[in-house]
Scaffold this motif. Structure first.
Motif, short mmCIF file in Angstrom:
data_model
loop_
_atom_site.label_atom_id
_atom_site.label_comp_id
_atom_site.label_asym_id
_atom_site.label_seq_id
_atom_site.Cartn_x
_atom_site.Cartn_y
_atom_site.Cartn_z
N ALA A 1 0.83 -1.21 0.00
CA ALA A 1 0.00 0.00 0.00
C ALA A 1 0.87 1.26 0.00
CB ALA A 1 -0.93 0.00 1.21
N ARG A 2 1.90 1.26 0.81
CA ARG A 2 2.77 2.43 0.87
C ARG A 2 3.50 2.64 -0.46
NH1 ARG A 2 8.14 3.94 2.79
NH2 ARG A 2 7.97 6.05 3.65
N SER A 3 4.01 1.57 -1.04
CA SER A 3 4.72 1.72 -2.32
C SER A 3 3.78 2.15 -3.44
CB SER A 3 5.45 0.43 -2.70
OG SER A 3 4.54 -0.59 -3.04
N GLU A 4 2.53 1.68 -3.40
CA GLU A 4 1.55 2.12 -4.40
C GLU A 4 1.22 3.59 -4.22
OE1 GLU A 4 0.00 0.53 -7.14
OE2 GLU A 4 1.64 -0.89 -6.78
N ALA A 5 1.15 4.06 -2.98
CA ALA A 5 0.88 5.48 -2.74
C ALA A 5 2.01 6.34 -3.29
CB ALA A 5 0.71 5.74 -1.24
N LEU A 6 3.24 5.90 -3.07
CA LEU A 6 4.39 6.64 -3.60
C LEU A 6 4.43 6.58 -5.13
CD1 LEU A 6 7.05 5.45 -1.01
CD2 LEU A 6 6.17 7.77 -1.25
N LYS A 7 4.18 5.41 -5.68
CA LYS A 7 4.24 5.23 -7.13
C LYS A 7 3.16 6.01 -7.86
CE LYS A 7 2.74 1.42 -9.15
NZ LYS A 7 2.64 0.00 -9.51
N ARG A 8 1.94 5.97 -7.33
CA ARG A 8 0.80 6.60 -7.99
C ARG A 8 0.64 8.08 -7.64
NH1 ARG A 8 -3.11 2.59 -9.73
NH2 ARG A 8 -2.30 0.51 -9.27
N VAL B 1 -4.45 4.98 6.07
CA VAL B 1 -4.33 5.80 4.86
C VAL B 1 -2.87 6.24 4.71
CG1 VAL B 1 -5.12 7.89 3.68
CG2 VAL B 1 -6.68 6.65 5.20
N PHE B 2 -2.29 5.91 3.54
CA PHE B 2 -0.97 6.41 3.19
C PHE B 2 -1.15 7.51 2.17
CE2 PHE B 2 -0.03 2.02 4.48
CZ PHE B 2 1.00 2.25 5.39
N ASP B 3 -0.55 8.68 2.43
CA ASP B 3 -0.67 9.77 1.46
C ASP B 3 0.34 9.59 0.33
OD1 ASP B 3 1.79 10.60 2.46
OD2 ASP B 3 1.04 12.47 3.32
N ARG B 4 0.38 10.54 -0.59
CA ARG B 4 1.24 10.40 -1.76
C ARG B 4 2.73 10.39 -1.41
NH1 ARG B 4 3.09 15.45 -3.07
NH2 ARG B 4 2.00 17.17 -2.09
N ARG B 5 3.09 10.82 -0.19
CA ARG B 5 4.48 10.77 0.27
C ARG B 5 4.77 9.51 1.08
NH1 ARG B 5 3.31 16.51 2.26
NH2 ARG B 5 2.41 15.14 3.78
N GLY B 6 3.76 8.64 1.23
CA GLY B 6 3.94 7.39 1.97
C GLY B 6 3.77 7.53 3.46
N GLN B 7 3.25 8.67 3.92
CA GLN B 7 3.03 8.87 5.36
C GLN B 7 1.68 8.32 5.78
OE1 GLN B 7 3.47 13.16 5.78
NE2 GLN B 7 5.53 12.86 6.62
N LEU B 8 1.61 7.87 7.03
CA LEU B 8 0.35 7.44 7.63
C LEU B 8 -0.37 8.69 8.12
CD1 LEU B 8 -1.41 5.05 8.66
CD2 LEU B 8 -0.12 5.19 10.79
N ILE B 9 -1.58 8.93 7.59
CA ILE B 9 -2.29 10.17 7.94
C ILE B 9 -3.70 9.86 8.44
CG2 ILE B 9 -0.99 11.64 6.35
CD1 ILE B 9 -3.43 11.44 4.42
#
Length: 174
Positions: free
Chosen positions: A57-64, A128-136
């Motif tokens: 999930a985190r890598s997809e947030a960063l990738k997308r 929820v992982f934001d576009r920077r991969g942080q848990l928000i």
């Protein structure tokens, strides 16, 4: 003609019954430990699956460059499994996957396994992982959380901590 010896090679019925009785006693002694061992292995597998899902999930947030959400497949009950989806329409505050692109669904196969997501602040029951991969949280503020995986029969549990930077690691369980 050949004479047969009075003593033949082989087992007598009494020797066989004694051997079976001893084997049954040893199995009865070992069975609870085997069940406990398989339970611990099952929890380890579920923990590894959760860590894999968080990493995905985190890598997809960063990738997308978009929010990616991990949430239970059935309401607020993580024990039934979880799903991972892309939040393109700003659904994160409500964690509503309707119309979202589902990336992965993970089921839990062992009925005695319970999974709980605990956080120190009031957030919805999703990760929820934001576009920077942080848990928000719903307001976009980074926070930390813990996922606890435990068995209902034995006092065995595992925990995964998630930092506000989106990093996750096994935690000591008290």
């Amino acid at each position: 003609m050949r004479k047969y010896s009075r003593f033949r090679a082989g087992f007598t019925l009494i020797e066989l019954l004694v051997t079976i009785a001893i084997s049954a006693i040893l199995v009865a002694i070992a069975a609870p430990d085997i069940d406990r061992f398989t339970t611990a292995m099952s929890l380890d597998m579920t923990t590894e699956t959760m860590q894999s899902s968080l990493g995905f999930a985190r890598s997809e947030a960063l990738k997308r460059g978009a929010k990616v959400i991990v949430q239970p497949t059935t309401g607020a009950n993580w024990s039934g499994g979880w799903q991972i989806y892309v939040d393109r329409g700003g659904l994160a505050p409500n964690c509503d996957p309707a119309g979202a692109q589902i990336l992965r669904i993970q089921n839990i196969t062992r009925a005695r396994t319970s999974v709980q997501f605990t956080v120190p602040v009031a957030v919805t029951n999703c990760i929820v992982f934001d576009r920077r991969g942080q848990l928000i949280d719903q307001l976009g503020v980074p926070f930390t959380g813990r996922i606890t995986i435990q068995d209902s029969k034995y006092p065995i549990s595992r925990a995964v901590d998630i930092t506000s930077l989106g990093e996750y690691f096994l935690a000591a369980v008290k």
